[in-house]
Scaffold this motif. Structure first.
Motif, short mmCIF file in Angstrom:
data_model
loop_
_atom_site.label_atom_id
_atom_site.label_comp_id
_atom_site.label_asym_id
_atom_site.label_seq_id
_atom_site.Cartn_x
_atom_site.Cartn_y
_atom_site.Cartn_z
N THR A 13 0.84 -1.19 0.00
CA THR A 13 0.00 0.00 0.00
C THR A 13 0.88 1.24 0.00
OG1 THR A 13 -1.96 1.03 1.01
CG2 THR A 13 -0.25 0.22 2.52
N HIS A 67 1.71 4.45 5.52
CA HIS A 67 1.56 3.74 6.80
C HIS A 67 0.15 3.97 7.34
CE1 HIS A 67 5.65 2.27 7.35
NE2 HIS A 67 6.04 3.39 6.77
N LYS A 79 -1.95 1.38 5.64
CA LYS A 79 -1.57 0.05 6.14
C LYS A 79 -2.32 -0.23 7.45
CE LYS A 79 2.37 -2.11 8.47
NZ LYS A 79 2.31 -3.51 8.01
N VAL A 82 1.30 -6.02 5.56
CA VAL A 82 1.24 -5.17 4.37
C VAL A 82 2.50 -4.31 4.30
CG1 VAL A 82 -0.05 -3.35 3.19
CG2 VAL A 82 -1.27 -5.13 4.47
N VAL A 130 4.67 -1.06 2.86
CA VAL A 130 4.42 0.31 2.40
C VAL A 130 5.43 0.68 1.31
CG1 VAL A 130 4.40 2.75 3.05
CG2 VAL A 130 3.45 1.02 4.60
#
Length: 308
Positions: A91, A94, A97, A110, A112
């Motif tokens: 993604t 943050h 996320k 996930v 970043v």
């Protein structure tokens, strides 16, 4: 159907894609641009089990939560169910996320990867003589054009920023015409100080940012990241944005944050930027672009993930 992957026509198209991948492209990695097409993953996994699949996550709720409640629940559950076929999720901030891992506990770890742009296309050491605000996104109420227009009118009435101008671009749809007509009426007393770009194409991006002093898109929802900020930073244009969503993380010292997201608060933030902080924020925007929001940094981050 693109999330669950159960529609017959969709499946036919997916298997056409898979045949092409298997017989012609033969990729090392498959990266899905959005979880809204995650229904592809199961068929890929079953047919091409040795190819890792990466999937991007960003602003799914903007689309899904606009559906009827039952359809939205089905969509979110579909993403959760299909996530088992994904090797790695990425993604753009943050903030997002944390959001998506709370919304979908089935998705963990996930990564970043901040978005990047080709900074050579945006490089510019020139700035307009008059302080110029820029709005470059779809021209609608959801994206905050009304808030910016009201703030601009307030500042022009007060004449607190001499020769202040406003440029508006990003395009619109037929559904936005009534709203745009209202905004034009609001801005009509200052028509000589407002520039509208009624057409939109990708080639306009760099030229638009080079024609403004600062970017302001006061969206009314929490956004995972704003590519318009990354593009503006590449030209050394600072931002004025509400302190919502990913904006504090994305902007840092490269602009002014304000709260609440109202026209009076925005007008105060604009005054603050041009009165004392524009030059320092401009330099921070360029620094952020070089260190975080350029395509070379993005490519290196993606390569690290692909190599794991």
């Amino acid at each position: 159907s693109m999330i669950q992957g159960e529609d017959t026509v969709f499946q036919q198209q997916v298997y056409t894609l898979i045949h092409w991948l298997k017989e012609q492209e033969q990729p090392d990695i498959i990266h899905l641009s959005s979880s809204l097409i995650i229904g592809i993953a199961k068929a890929i996994r079953q047919t091409l089990p040795d190819i890792p699949i990466v999937c991007s996550l960003q602003d799914e709720e903007v689309w899904i939560d606009a559906l009827k409640d039952t359809d939205a629940q089905t969509a979110w559950q579909g993403i959760a169910d299909q996530s088992r076929y994904i090797d790695r999720f990425v993604t753009s901030s943050h903030y997002y996320k944390e959001y998506i891992e709370k919304r979908l506990p089935q998705i963990k770890g996930v990564e970043v990867v901040y978005p990047g742009v080709d900074t050579t296309k945006y490089a510019s050491g020139q700035y307009p003589e008059a302080p110029t605000l820029g709005f470059f996104y779809r021209m609608n109420e959801l994206n905050g054009l009304g808030i910016l227009a009201e703030a601009f009118v307030k500042l022009k009435k007060a004449d607190s920023i001499k020769n202040l101008r406003l440029r508006i671009g990003g395009g619109y749809t037929s559904a936005d015409r009534k709203f745009i007509k209202q905004i034009r009426r609001l801005l009509s007393p200052y028509v000589e100080d407002v520039d509208w770009l009624d057409t939109y194409n990708l080639q306009e991006h760099a030229a638009f940012y080079k024609s403004i002093s600062a970017i302001c898109v006061p969206i009314t929802f929490d956004e995972g990241v704003g590519l318009y900020l990354c593009e503006a930073f590449a030209t050394g244009r600072p931002a004025i944005e509400p302190a919502t969503g990913s904006f504090p993380e994305v902007i840092g010292d490269a602009g002014v944050l304000y709260t609440p997201n109202s026209a009076p608060a925005l007008a105060t933030a604009i005054e603050r930027l041009f009165a004392t902080e524009w030059d320092s924020c401009r330099r921070q925007a360029l620094a952020r672009s070089a260190a975080r929001y350029n395509e070379e940094v993005q490519a290196a981050a993606l390569y690290r993930i692909y190599s794991q």
